[in-house]
Write a protein that holds these residues in place. Structure first.
Motif, PDB file in Angstrom:
ATOM      1  N   THR A  55      -2.744  -5.812  -1.413  1.00  0.00           N
ATOM      2  CA  THR A  55      -1.505  -5.051  -1.415  1.00  0.00           C
ATOM      3  C   THR A  55      -0.493  -5.767  -0.539  1.00  0.00           C
ATOM      4  O   THR A  55      -0.815  -6.777   0.080  1.00  0.00           O
ATOM      5  CB  THR A  55      -1.759  -3.597  -0.934  1.00  0.00           C
ATOM      6  N   GLU A  56       0.711  -5.245  -0.501  1.00  0.00           N
ATOM      7  CA  GLU A  56       1.749  -5.839   0.331  1.00  0.00           C
ATOM      8  C   GLU A  56       2.262  -4.801   1.323  1.00  0.00           C
ATOM      9  O   GLU A  56       2.560  -3.671   0.950  1.00  0.00           O
ATOM     10  CB  GLU A  56       2.905  -6.338  -0.539  1.00  0.00           C
ATOM     11  N   ARG A  57       2.342  -5.215   2.585  1.00  0.00           N
ATOM     12  CA  ARG A  57       2.872  -4.355   3.644  1.00  0.00           C
ATOM     13  C   ARG A  57       3.873  -5.154   4.453  1.00  0.00           C
ATOM     14  O   ARG A  57       3.541  -6.217   4.984  1.00  0.00           O
ATOM     15  CB  ARG A  57       1.762  -3.870   4.572  1.00  0.00           C
ATOM     16  N   GLU A  58       5.081  -4.643   4.528  1.00  0.00           N
ATOM     17  CA  GLU A  58       6.153  -5.279   5.299  1.00  0.00           C
ATOM     18  C   GLU A  58       6.303  -6.754   4.947  1.00  0.00           C
ATOM     19  O   GLU A  58       6.450  -7.613   5.815  1.00  0.00           O
ATOM     20  CB  GLU A  58       5.906  -5.097   6.798  1.00  0.00           C
ATOM     21  N   GLY A  59       6.246  -7.051   3.656  1.00  0.00           N
ATOM     22  CA  GLY A  59       6.454  -8.414   3.177  1.00  0.00           C
ATOM     23  C   GLY A  59       5.264  -9.342   3.332  1.00  0.00           C
ATOM     24  O   GLY A  59       5.372 -10.538   3.051  1.00  0.00           O
ATOM     25  N   THR A  60       4.129  -8.835   3.765  1.00  0.00           N
ATOM     26  CA  THR A  60       2.932  -9.650   3.956  1.00  0.00           C
ATOM     27  C   THR A  60       1.819  -9.157   3.042  1.00  0.00           C
ATOM     28  O   THR A  60       1.574  -7.951   2.961  1.00  0.00           O
ATOM     29  CB  THR A  60       2.447  -9.562   5.426  1.00  0.00           C
ATOM     30  N   LYS A  61       1.126 -10.079   2.375  1.00  0.00           N
ATOM     31  CA  LYS A  61      -0.024  -9.688   1.546  1.00  0.00           C
ATOM     32  C   LYS A  61      -1.201  -9.366   2.451  1.00  0.00           C
ATOM     33  O   LYS A  61      -1.483 -10.085   3.407  1.00  0.00           O
ATOM     34  CB  LYS A  61      -0.397 -10.806   0.583  1.00  0.00           C
ATOM     35  N   VAL A  62      -1.861  -8.258   2.127  1.00  0.00           N
ATOM     36  CA  VAL A  62      -3.002  -7.782   2.908  1.00  0.00           C
ATOM     37  C   VAL A  62      -4.170  -7.563   1.959  1.00  0.00           C
ATOM     38  O   VAL A  62      -4.001  -6.993   0.880  1.00  0.00           O
ATOM     39  CB  VAL A  62      -2.654  -6.440   3.612  1.00  0.00           C
ATOM     40  N   LYS A  63      -5.365  -8.009   2.360  1.00  0.00           N
ATOM     41  CA  LYS A  63      -6.572  -7.755   1.580  1.00  0.00           C
ATOM     42  C   LYS A  63      -7.375  -6.679   2.294  1.00  0.00           C
ATOM     43  O   LYS A  63      -7.499  -6.689   3.514  1.00  0.00           O
ATOM     44  CB  LYS A  63      -7.379  -9.031   1.411  1.00  0.00           C
ATOM     45  N   ILE A  64      -7.903  -5.743   1.496  1.00  0.00           N
ATOM     46  CA  ILE A  64      -8.650  -4.607   2.032  1.00  0.00           C
ATOM     47  C   ILE A  64     -10.039  -4.596   1.383  1.00  0.00           C
ATOM     48  O   ILE A  64     -10.159  -4.485   0.166  1.00  0.00           O
ATOM     49  CB  ILE A  64      -7.940  -3.273   1.699  1.00  0.00           C
ATOM     50  N   TYR A  65     -11.071  -4.713   2.200  1.00  0.00           N
ATOM     51  CA  TYR A  65     -12.437  -4.600   1.699  1.00  0.00           C
ATOM     52  C   TYR A  65     -12.888  -3.159   1.869  1.00  0.00           C
ATOM     53  O   TYR A  65     -12.766  -2.581   2.952  1.00  0.00           O
ATOM     54  CB  TYR A  65     -13.386  -5.536   2.457  1.00  0.00           C
ATOM     55  N   ILE A  66     -13.409  -2.569   0.795  1.00  0.00           N
ATOM     56  CA  ILE A  66     -13.880  -1.183   0.838  1.00  0.00           C
ATOM     57  C   ILE A  66     -15.352  -1.150   0.404  1.00  0.00           C
ATOM     58  O   ILE A  66     -15.668  -1.465  -0.746  1.00  0.00           O
ATOM     59  CB  ILE A  66     -13.055  -0.276  -0.100  1.00  0.00           C
ATOM     60  N   PRO A  67     -16.255  -0.760   1.313  1.00  0.00           N
ATOM     61  CA  PRO A  67     -17.653  -0.603   0.916  1.00  0.00           C
ATOM     62  C   PRO A  67     -17.784   0.515  -0.122  1.00  0.00           C
ATOM     63  O   PRO A  67     -17.112   1.543  -0.020  1.00  0.00           O
ATOM     64  CB  PRO A  67     -18.359  -0.212   2.216  1.00  0.00           C
ATOM     65  N   LEU A  68     -18.630   0.320  -1.105  1.00  0.00           N
ATOM     66  CA  LEU A  68     -18.806   1.324  -2.159  1.00  0.00           C
ATOM     67  C   LEU A  68     -19.251   2.670  -1.582  1.00  0.00           C
ATOM     68  O   LEU A  68     -18.858   3.723  -2.089  1.00  0.00           O
ATOM     69  CB  LEU A  68     -19.815   0.843  -3.201  1.00  0.00           C
ATOM     70  N   SER A  69     -20.020   2.648  -0.507  1.00  0.00           N
ATOM     71  CA  SER A  69     -20.501   3.898   0.092  1.00  0.00           C
ATOM     72  C   SER A  69     -19.366   4.722   0.706  1.00  0.00           C
ATOM     73  O   SER A  69     -19.540   5.901   0.977  1.00  0.00           O
ATOM     74  CB  SER A  69     -21.552   3.589   1.159  1.00  0.00           C
ATOM     75  N   SER A  70     -18.192   4.111   0.921  1.00  0.00           N
ATOM     76  CA  SER A  70     -17.045   4.817   1.511  1.00  0.00           C
ATOM     77  C   SER A  70     -16.125   5.440   0.472  1.00  0.00           C
ATOM     78  O   SER A  70     -15.213   6.184   0.816  1.00  0.00           O
ATOM     79  CB  SER A  70     -16.225   3.849   2.364  1.00  0.00           C
ATOM     80  N   ILE A  71     -16.366   5.138  -0.809  1.00  0.00           N
ATOM     81  CA  ILE A  71     -15.467   5.606  -1.862  1.00  0.00           C
ATOM     82  C   ILE A  71     -15.850   7.008  -2.320  1.00  0.00           C
ATOM     83  O   ILE A  71     -16.991   7.264  -2.685  1.00  0.00           O
ATOM     84  CB  ILE A  71     -15.482   4.641  -3.062  1.00  0.00           C
ATOM     85  N   LYS A  72     -14.864   7.894  -2.300  1.00  0.00           N
ATOM     86  CA  LYS A  72     -15.063   9.258  -2.797  1.00  0.00           C
ATOM     87  C   LYS A  72     -14.546   9.377  -4.226  1.00  0.00           C
ATOM     88  O   LYS A  72     -15.184   9.965  -5.086  1.00  0.00           O
ATOM     89  CB  LYS A  72     -14.336  10.246  -1.894  1.00  0.00           C
ATOM     90  N   CYS A  73     -13.347   8.814  -4.486  1.00  0.00           N
ATOM     91  CA  CYS A  73     -12.714   8.932  -5.790  1.00  0.00           C
ATOM     92  C   CYS A  73     -11.771   7.747  -5.991  1.00  0.00           C
ATOM     93  O   CYS A  73     -11.204   7.240  -5.031  1.00  0.00           O
ATOM     94  CB  CYS A  73     -11.931  10.241  -5.821  1.00  0.00           C
ATOM     95  N   VAL A  74     -11.600   7.302  -7.247  1.00  0.00           N
ATOM     96  CA  VAL A  74     -10.692   6.199  -7.544  1.00  0.00           C
ATOM     97  C   VAL A  74      -9.833   6.553  -8.753  1.00  0.00           C
ATOM     98  O   VAL A  74     -10.331   7.041  -9.765  1.00  0.00           O
ATOM     99  CB  VAL A  74     -11.462   4.896  -7.865  1.00  0.00           C
ATOM    100  N   GLU A  75      -8.524   6.309  -8.618  1.00  0.00           N
ATOM    101  CA  GLU A  75      -7.589   6.402  -9.744  1.00  0.00           C
ATOM    102  C   GLU A  75      -7.274   4.976 -10.158  1.00  0.00           C
ATOM    103  O   GLU A  75      -6.980   4.138  -9.311  1.00  0.00           O
ATOM    104  CB  GLU A  75      -6.310   7.109  -9.330  1.00  0.00           C
ATOM    105  N   ILE A  76      -7.315   4.684 -11.463  1.00  0.00           N
ATOM    106  CA  ILE A  76      -7.076   3.337 -11.982  1.00  0.00           C
ATOM    107  C   ILE A  76      -5.804   3.371 -12.821  1.00  0.00           C
ATOM    108  O   ILE A  76      -5.673   4.182 -13.734  1.00  0.00           O
ATOM    109  CB  ILE A  76      -8.266   2.854 -12.843  1.00  0.00           C
TER     110      ILE A  76
END
Length: 79
Positions: A55-76
């Motif tokens: 994603t992009e925050r304040e003009g900088t690209k940011v990568k976010i790692y999310i463990p599957l065990s932390s996911i409750k719901c996903v919208e695609i």
């Protein structure tokens, strides 16, 4: 159930996490208010134990790692 994340690489995901953060709105109150955590970004890679969003925050690209065990719901989006 196993989900095929590879089929959605390049798509925008909104992820609701299981973790909540407690915030006390009133210093005299002993009851916290819980805020649900969301992460959002383009799916760039899928692993056996998690997904990587970009994603992009304040003009900088940011990568976010999310463990599957932390996911409750996903919208695609954009598929």
């Amino acid at each position: 159930m196993k989900f095929n994340w590879e089929a959605y690489i390049g798509q925008t995901l909104n992820v609701t996490m299981h973790e909540n953060y407690g915030i006390t709105s009133d210093p005299n109150s002993e009851t916290p208010i819980y805020e649900i955590v969301f992460k959002s970004g383009k799916l760039v890679k899928a692993f056996d134990d998690g997904i990587l969003l970009e994603t992009e925050r304040e003009g900088t690209k940011v990568k976010i790692y999310i463990p599957l065990s932390s996911i409750k719901c996903v919208e695609i989006f954009n598929f």
